[in-house]
Motif scaffolding. Sequence first.
Motif, PDB file in Angstrom:
ATOM      1  N   HIS A 156       0.745  -1.307   0.016  1.00 48.26           N
ATOM      2  CA  HIS A 156      -0.205  -0.153   0.041  1.00 48.26           C
ATOM      3  C   HIS A 156       0.770   1.276   0.148  1.00 48.26           C
ATOM      4  CE1 HIS A 156      -3.296  -2.615   0.820  1.00 48.26           C
ATOM      5  NE2 HIS A 156      -2.707  -3.095   1.704  1.00 48.26           N
ATOM      6  N   LYS A 157       2.271   1.133  -0.445  1.00 48.64           N
ATOM      7  CA  LYS A 157       3.017   2.349  -0.689  1.00 48.64           C
ATOM      8  C   LYS A 157       3.362   2.574  -2.033  1.00 48.64           C
ATOM      9  CE  LYS A 157       6.995   4.381   1.192  1.00 48.64           C
ATOM     10  NZ  LYS A 157       8.372   4.134   2.193  1.00 48.64           N
ATOM     11  N   ASP A 158       3.868   1.651  -2.615  1.00 46.90           N
ATOM     12  CA  ASP A 158       4.169   1.810  -3.928  1.00 46.90           C
ATOM     13  C   ASP A 158       3.555   0.931  -4.902  1.00 46.90           C
ATOM     14  OD1 ASP A 158       6.631   3.286  -3.165  1.00 46.90           O
ATOM     15  OD2 ASP A 158       7.077   1.607  -2.082  1.00 46.90           O
ATOM     16  N   GLY A 159       2.401   0.507  -4.712  1.00 48.96           N
ATOM     17  CA  GLY A 159       1.816  -0.361  -5.415  1.00 48.96           C
ATOM     18  C   GLY A 159       2.145  -2.034  -5.519  1.00 48.96           C
ATOM     19  N   PRO A 160       1.169  -2.665  -6.026  1.00 47.57           N
ATOM     20  CA  PRO A 160       1.308  -4.227  -5.729  1.00 47.57           C
ATOM     21  C   PRO A 160       2.477  -4.649  -6.658  1.00 47.57           C
ATOM     22  CG  PRO A 160      -0.821  -3.656  -6.539  1.00 47.57           C
ATOM     23  CD  PRO A 160      -0.218  -2.225  -6.515  1.00 47.57           C
ATOM     24  N   GLY A 161       3.266  -5.258  -6.268  1.00 48.85           N
ATOM     25  CA  GLY A 161       4.458  -6.151  -6.925  1.00 48.85           C
ATOM     26  C   GLY A 161       5.693  -4.931  -7.217  1.00 48.85           C
ATOM     27  N   THR A 162       5.544  -3.911  -6.356  1.00 45.54           N
ATOM     28  CA  THR A 162       6.848  -2.975  -6.494  1.00 45.54           C
ATOM     29  C   THR A 162       7.602  -3.160  -5.304  1.00 45.54           C
ATOM     30  OG1 THR A 162       5.393  -1.177  -7.645  1.00 45.54           O
ATOM     31  CG2 THR A 162       7.480  -0.662  -6.442  1.00 45.54           C
ATOM     32  N   SER A 163       8.988  -3.386  -5.335  1.00 49.18           N
ATOM     33  CA  SER A 163       9.950  -3.412  -4.313  1.00 49.18           C
ATOM     34  C   SER A 163      10.665  -2.259  -4.462  1.00 49.18           C
ATOM     35  CB  SER A 163      10.716  -4.920  -4.676  1.00 49.18           C
ATOM     36  OG  SER A 163       9.851  -5.801  -4.406  1.00 49.18           O
ATOM     37  N   SER A 169       2.321   7.397  17.484  1.00 49.09           N
ATOM     38  CA  SER A 169       1.200   7.557  17.205  1.00 49.09           C
ATOM     39  C   SER A 169       1.128   6.762  15.748  1.00 49.09           C
ATOM     40  CB  SER A 169       0.427   8.730  16.800  1.00 49.09           C
ATOM     41  OG  SER A 169       1.206   9.533  16.140  1.00 49.09           O
ATOM     42  N   PRO A 170      -0.160   6.419  15.000  1.00 50.09           N
ATOM     43  CA  PRO A 170      -0.101   6.081  13.630  1.00 50.09           C
ATOM     44  C   PRO A 170       0.617   6.832  12.633  1.00 50.09           C
ATOM     45  CG  PRO A 170      -2.388   6.090  14.564  1.00 50.09           C
ATOM     46  CD  PRO A 170      -1.477   6.647  15.716  1.00 50.09           C
ATOM     47  N   ASP A 171       0.721   8.310  12.614  1.00 46.92           N
ATOM     48  CA  ASP A 171       1.487   8.728  11.642  1.00 46.92           C
ATOM     49  C   ASP A 171       3.085   8.527  11.912  1.00 46.92           C
ATOM     50  OD1 ASP A 171       1.893  10.245  14.100  1.00 46.92           O
ATOM     51  OD2 ASP A 171       1.124  12.190  13.357  1.00 46.92           O
ATOM     52  N   ALA A 172       3.494   8.153  12.865  1.00 47.70           N
ATOM     53  CA  ALA A 172       4.750   7.816  12.854  1.00 47.70           C
ATOM     54  C   ALA A 172       5.303   6.661  11.978  1.00 47.70           C
ATOM     55  CB  ALA A 172       5.130   7.344  14.391  1.00 47.70           C
ATOM     56  N   PHE A 173       4.530   5.854  11.345  1.00 45.59           N
ATOM     57  CA  PHE A 173       4.726   4.645  10.561  1.00 45.59           C
ATOM     58  C   PHE A 173       4.820   5.337   8.924  1.00 45.59           C
ATOM     59  CE2 PHE A 173       3.211   3.021  14.305  1.00 45.59           C
ATOM     60  CZ  PHE A 173       3.862   1.726  14.507  1.00 45.59           C
ATOM     61  N   THR A 174       5.683   4.466   8.298  1.00 46.38           N
ATOM     62  CA  THR A 174       5.937   4.783   7.088  1.00 46.38           C
ATOM     63  C   THR A 174       4.970   4.488   5.928  1.00 46.38           C
ATOM     64  OG1 THR A 174       7.242   3.070   6.589  1.00 46.38           O
ATOM     65  CG2 THR A 174       8.515   5.204   7.517  1.00 46.38           C
ATOM     66  N   THR A 175       4.060   3.581   6.210  1.00 47.01           N
ATOM     67  CA  THR A 175       3.325   2.992   5.295  1.00 47.01           C
ATOM     68  C   THR A 175       1.682   3.232   5.656  1.00 47.01           C
ATOM     69  OG1 THR A 175       3.300   0.652   5.939  1.00 47.01           O
ATOM     70  CG2 THR A 175       4.995   1.292   4.470  1.00 47.01           C
ATOM     71  N   PRO A 176       0.993   3.291   4.808  1.00 45.81           N
ATOM     72  CA  PRO A 176      -0.501   3.193   5.461  1.00 45.81           C
ATOM     73  C   PRO A 176      -1.007   1.833   5.918  1.00 45.81           C
ATOM     74  CG  PRO A 176      -0.321   4.171   3.079  1.00 45.81           C
ATOM     75  CD  PRO A 176       0.871   3.667   3.577  1.00 45.81           C
ATOM     76  N   ALA A 217       0.170   1.809   9.553  1.00 47.75           N
ATOM     77  CA  ALA A 217      -0.313   2.975  10.557  1.00 47.75           C
ATOM     78  C   ALA A 217      -1.799   2.396  10.693  1.00 47.75           C
ATOM     79  CB  ALA A 217      -0.440   4.385   9.446  1.00 47.75           C
ATOM     80  N   ALA A 218      -2.460   1.563   9.648  1.00 51.49           N
ATOM     81  CA  ALA A 218      -3.953   1.282   9.802  1.00 51.49           C
ATOM     82  C   ALA A 218      -3.872   0.145  10.823  1.00 51.49           C
ATOM     83  CB  ALA A 218      -4.372   0.660   8.577  1.00 51.49           C
ATOM     84  N   VAL A 219      -2.768  -0.614  10.740  1.00 52.23           N
ATOM     85  CA  VAL A 219      -2.811  -1.786  11.826  1.00 52.23           C
ATOM     86  C   VAL A 219      -2.527  -1.436  13.076  1.00 52.23           C
ATOM     87  CG1 VAL A 219      -1.564  -3.814  12.654  1.00 52.23           C
ATOM     88  CG2 VAL A 219      -1.955  -3.460   9.833  1.00 52.23           C
ATOM     89  N   VAL A 252      -8.846  -6.739  14.571  1.00 50.96           N
ATOM     90  CA  VAL A 252      -7.694  -5.882  14.146  1.00 50.96           C
ATOM     91  C   VAL A 252      -7.602  -5.804  12.452  1.00 50.96           C
ATOM     92  CG1 VAL A 252      -5.289  -5.674  14.128  1.00 50.96           C
ATOM     93  CG2 VAL A 252      -6.393  -5.963  16.222  1.00 50.96           C
ATOM     94  N   LEU A 253      -7.754  -7.056  11.982  1.00 46.99           N
ATOM     95  CA  LEU A 253      -7.840  -7.070  10.436  1.00 46.99           C
ATOM     96  C   LEU A 253      -9.127  -6.439   9.874  1.00 46.99           C
ATOM     97  CD1 LEU A 253      -6.424  -8.123   7.796  1.00 46.99           C
ATOM     98  CD2 LEU A 253      -7.796 -10.236   8.192  1.00 46.99           C
ATOM     99  N   THR A 254     -10.118  -6.527  10.476  1.00 47.38           N
ATOM    100  CA  THR A 254     -11.408  -5.822   9.770  1.00 47.38           C
ATOM    101  C   THR A 254     -11.361  -4.490   9.958  1.00 47.38           C
ATOM    102  OG1 THR A 254     -12.850  -7.683  10.426  1.00 47.38           O
ATOM    103  CG2 THR A 254     -13.816  -5.688  10.124  1.00 47.38           C
ATOM    104  N   ALA A 255     -10.610  -3.700  11.243  1.00 48.54           N
ATOM    105  CA  ALA A 255     -10.594  -2.340  11.479  1.00 48.54           C
ATOM    106  C   ALA A 255      -9.543  -1.866  10.441  1.00 48.54           C
ATOM    107  CB  ALA A 255     -10.442  -2.036  13.159  1.00 48.54           C
ATOM    108  N   ALA A 256      -8.490  -2.421  10.182  1.00 48.50           N
ATOM    109  CA  ALA A 256      -7.114  -2.157   9.616  1.00 48.50           C
ATOM    110  C   ALA A 256      -7.599  -1.850   8.136  1.00 48.50           C
ATOM    111  CB  ALA A 256      -6.042  -2.902   9.711  1.00 48.50           C
TER     112      ALA A 256
END
Length: 392
Positions: free
Chosen positions: A8-15, A46-53, A56-58, A105-109
């Motif tokens: 969820h940062k660079d798109g599927p399949g992007t490394s 807080s969630p905004d300290a994480f680098t990927t959505p 942060a969602a988890v 957790v999975l449902t909420a994230a």
Amino acid sequence: MPRTTHPHKDGPGTSTPSPPGYFAEQALLGALLSEPHRLPDMTGISPDAFTTPAHAAVFAAIQALPAPAPVEPPDHAAALAALRARPAAPGPGEHAEHIAWLGKVLTAARRQARGLTAAHLHTLISACPTPRHAPAYTRIIQAEHARRRLHKAAQRLTHTARDTSLPHPVPSTLAEADALAGVVDDVAAVFPPHSGSLPRTPLPPQEPPPDGEEAAQEERLLLATATARPAEIEQMHWLTEEDFTLPLHAGLWQCLTTLVRQRAPVDPVTVLWQAQQRGVLNGVDDPREVLGFLTRPDVSAPYLGERILRRSVLATAHHAGRRIETFSDDPANSPYQLVVGSRRALAELTAIRTRWQQATSPATGPPPRTTPAARRTGPAPTTAASAGRLTR
């Protein structure tokens, strides 16, 4: 360094190459998913300290949902296997509550990061070497978040300082500098600096002004005007040789201020002689060129000086922002070093900001002298006498 897919940062399949802070995020989330009772110990994040959505969602979901009772020892593999199978019942035995919590957790994230699966949670749990090291992972995440915040605020400062579309660039730039100073204070509250914590990163070179020719022309006009009307120099104590873009002009301004301070005669010839004595003319092929522009005064010196100082304020702010960007780009700098280096960079801007305020503030005269009340020359009345008059 291994290459890891950022969901969820660079798109599927992007490394993309993953920095160490990314693995700390995985480890912390894995620790909290496997042992959620550790969450109260994770303060200051807080969630905004994480680098990927996704991360942060988890984390936001873990924070929002009440943690289940701790299970000893936790069987993480069984819990995730049951979650993937989506059983109708919560799960067997003592792990049922934990399995149900993972599902919540999975449902909420998923509301914040679509596409999250139970496999993602399994990856996070597997990425945690030791759940009891969660406070250390938190500290790493805080440090990397501080670095990103400083870098972003410094970028805003450098962009604003060079934004020619702003109607009032200096106030806008100083407002961004204040915002950057606030970020530095926030980081210092979490990572108090200590002595000897200067960044070792080489400083970026000073960039020339974008309007270099216009700046040089204004400086020559100021030097000519100040030579013709040296009395105006005494009103411009807020302008220094550091505000000039060319070394020759800076040296000539220093010659002018020296002559005025010494009450010596000021004209193009005396300024040229003073410049020779100070070595200012070492790079000049023909002194007649300097003599020529010193004899062509134009507008008022304070007006030109204020324009030169304005350009110097913006250049200093731009350079301070680039210094902090450079510091934050270097992963070898600790948060302590970032705080010290950022404050030193902003200190130079604070000094020239004071001079800008002196130049643009309305001139105020000395405070009015207060006349002391006239002292009585006769004897002071006594209390007894006053009482006697009242009883008559």
